[in-house]
Motif scaffolding. Structure first.
Motif, mmCIF file in Angstrom:
data_model
loop_
_atom_site.group_PDB
_atom_site.id
_atom_site.type_symbol
_atom_site.label_atom_id
_atom_site.label_comp_id
_atom_site.label_asym_id
_atom_site.label_seq_id
_atom_site.Cartn_x
_atom_site.Cartn_y
_atom_site.Cartn_z
ATOM 1 N N ASP A 123 -7.746 4.778 -10.876
ATOM 2 C CA ASP A 123 -7.804 3.620 -9.991
ATOM 3 C C ASP A 123 -8.575 4.013 -8.735
ATOM 4 O O ASP A 123 -8.272 5.036 -8.118
ATOM 5 N N THR A 177 -2.039 9.547 -13.683
ATOM 6 C CA THR A 177 -2.770 8.497 -12.971
ATOM 7 C C THR A 177 -3.439 9.118 -11.760
ATOM 8 O O THR A 177 -2.820 9.879 -11.018
ATOM 9 N N THR A 209 4.503 -0.386 -7.978
ATOM 10 C CA THR A 209 4.406 -1.151 -9.217
ATOM 11 C C THR A 209 4.112 -2.622 -8.959
ATOM 12 O O THR A 209 3.773 -3.348 -9.888
ATOM 13 N N SER A 212 -0.442 6.845 -19.316
ATOM 14 C CA SER A 212 0.704 7.403 -20.033
ATOM 15 C C SER A 212 0.838 8.904 -19.822
ATOM 16 O O SER A 212 1.937 9.456 -19.951
ATOM 17 N N THR A 216 6.235 7.563 -5.076
ATOM 18 C CA THR A 216 6.065 6.946 -6.381
ATOM 19 C C THR A 216 4.991 5.878 -6.282
ATOM 20 O O THR A 216 4.966 5.106 -5.317
ATOM 21 N N LEU A 217 4.106 5.825 -7.254
ATOM 22 C CA LEU A 217 3.060 4.814 -7.233
ATOM 23 C C LEU A 217 3.688 3.425 -7.213
ATOM 24 O O LEU A 217 4.637 3.151 -7.954
ATOM 25 N N ARG A 253 -1.617 2.158 -14.617
ATOM 26 C CA ARG A 253 -0.893 3.417 -14.783
ATOM 27 C C ARG A 253 -1.257 4.045 -16.114
ATOM 28 O O ARG A 253 -1.422 3.355 -17.124
ATOM 29 N N THR A 259 3.439 11.404 -15.450
ATOM 30 C CA THR A 259 3.711 10.303 -16.363
ATOM 31 C C THR A 259 4.769 9.340 -15.839
ATOM 32 O O THR A 259 4.790 8.165 -16.211
ATOM 33 N N GLY A 298 4.881 8.426 -12.769
ATOM 34 C CA GLY A 298 4.312 7.754 -11.616
ATOM 35 C C GLY A 298 4.623 8.426 -10.294
ATOM 36 O O GLY A 298 4.344 7.861 -9.232
#
Length: 230
Positions: free
Chosen positions: A125, A93, A72, A90, A69-70, A88, A203, A205
């Motif tokens: 990113d 990403t 946070t 919607s 998971t990306l 992030r 979406t 992440g």
């Protein structure tokens, strides 16, 4: 079929694969040219950093792994040296682990990612993971990957941020793209095997595709569309 050739000594060996690449997420295949610099012998993400570089106590797991998971939290630095979080999207990403000196990273940043970043709901990113100076010449859009690497010496995180500010100016501001630098502990925790490496998250992440190398726009759009369906 693979080709290798000798680059300047500090860059080591570049490998280019012309085979269809099966991405490690349920067998999704890009089926296009991918090419990258290996991290070994290139001053890459797992290399020791110059003394005086900052570190965080509990580095987070790498986003460059399918199923992760990306993060946070504030795990990367802005180009002003402020800890911040990844942006992030919607819909999806894209996170690209890169090096400022890497011509393949430069090609993505000049010709591929700006177009993807214009798509609604897609965040892009880029994170500099290499404590090695130099700014790549991305070359023309066609033929792809025909530019050349930049050259520079070892840097601490502050030096990387300074180089990336120059990079941003050289690359026409990279509109729509979020640009970061990874501090030492994150570079070590996220140690990638080659530059660039791209992670595509859905979406929620969750990383559903990892692309080990530079790709062309159609293939990246295909990967983003596949991420949206997962």
């Amino acid at each position: 079929m693979a080709q290798t050739w000798t680059l300047p000594r500090w860059l080591g060996i570049t490998m280019m694969s012309f085979a269809a690449v099966g991405i490690a997420a349920g067998g999704f295949g890009l089926g296009v040219l991918t090419t990258s610099h290996p991290v070994a012998n290139s001053g890459g993400g797992s290399a020791p950093s110059p003394s005086g570089d900052g570190a965080i106590a509990n580095p987070v797991a790498s986003p460059f792994a399918v199923g992760s998971t990306l993060p946070t939290g504030r795990v990367v630095d802005s180009l002003a040296g402020k800890p911040t979080a990844l942006a992030r999207g919607s819909r999806a990403t894209i996170v690209m682990g890169m090096a400022s000196w890497c011509l393949y990273c430069g090609y993505e940043d000049r010709w591929v990612l700006p177009a993807i970043a214009k798509e609604p709901g897609v965040a892009v990113d880029i994170v500099d993971l290499s404590p090695q100076g130099g700014i790549a010449d991305p070359g023309p859009e066609t033929p792809p990957f025909s530019g050349h690497d930049g050259e520079g010496g070892p840097l601490d995180t502050a030096g990387m941020e300074a180089v990336m500010r120059q990079y941003l100016a050289a690359y026409r501001g990279l509109p729509g793209i979020h640009v970061y630098v990874a501090p030492a502990a994150i570079r070590q925790a996220w140690a990638v095997q080659g530059f660039p490496t791209l992670a595509i998250a859905n979406t929620q992440g969750r990383v559903v595709q990892v692309v080990p190398g530079a790709v062309l726009p159609a293939a990246l759009r295909q990967a983003v569309a596949a991420a949206e369906r997962r």
